[in-house]
Write a protein that holds these residues in place. Structure first.
Motif: not given
Length: 183
Positions: A50-66, A79-85
């Motif tokens: 899940v941790l690795q998946d979180v960083y993949m998601r951050i890589w993909q979504a970093a542009g969405a952070y405001r 992101i981490a909590r949602n991926r873990a759930i």
């Protein structure tokens, strides 16, 4: 743990495609995120996945952070909590909906020593949950700690989806009132 400015800079760099900055973000945040994930997904091997998946998601979504929406750490923790759930949900689907291991699901999400993620006071939440009808409490815990959908809850409790919506709405309103009185 990096400060907000450092984390914002790293997310902006990652959004521009600077892959090496993801490693910097990982170094700063992975211990905290792994701990958060491990509280939800108890299996260490799955938590690492899940941790690795979180960083993949951050890589993909970093542009969405405001930045104007709030500090970066809660965004990353969400992101981490949602991926873990999601991981727990997949595990439950594979093992079947019934888990009778006596585990305190609320404790998986709440850490009273974690001020950065602004978790509620565990004892107040548990006391307020204890005031709910047991079936409604179970519904809330399954929805918000295991990430079950309303449709899954309707099937689990053998009730219509609208009944589940009503239970959740009333239970959350009751919890809010109780928690406000406790603070």
């Amino acid at each position: 743990m990096g400060d907000d400015a450092t984390l914002r800079r790293l997310l902006a760099d990652i959004a521009r495609g600077e892959a090496h900055r993801l490693a910097d973000l990982y170094d700063l945040t992975s211990p905290k995120l792994y701990g958060l994930i491990l509280r939800i997904q108890r299996d260490r091997g799955l938590a690492e996945d899940v941790l690795q998946d979180v960083y993949m998601r951050i890589w993909q979504a970093a542009g969405a952070y405001r930045p104007e929406a709030g500090p970066p750490l809660p965004w990353i923790c969400t992101i981490a909590r949602n991926r873990a759930i999601d991981s727990v949900r997949r595990t439950v689907e594979r093992q079947g909906p019934e888990r009778d291991d006596g585990e305190d699901w609320v404790a998986r999400l709440i850490d009273p020593h974690d001020g950065e993620a602004e978790f509620m006071d565990r004892s107040a939440l548990l006391a307020c949950l204890g005031r709910l009808d047991p079936v409604h409490r179970d519904c809330v815990v399954l929805a918000y700690c295991e990430g079950r959908s309303r449709e899954e809850l309707a099937q689990h409790f053998e009730k219509p989806v609208n009944t589940i919506k009503t239970w959740l709405h009333r239970s959350l309103a009751g919890l809010k009132t109780c928690l406000e009185a406790a603070s």
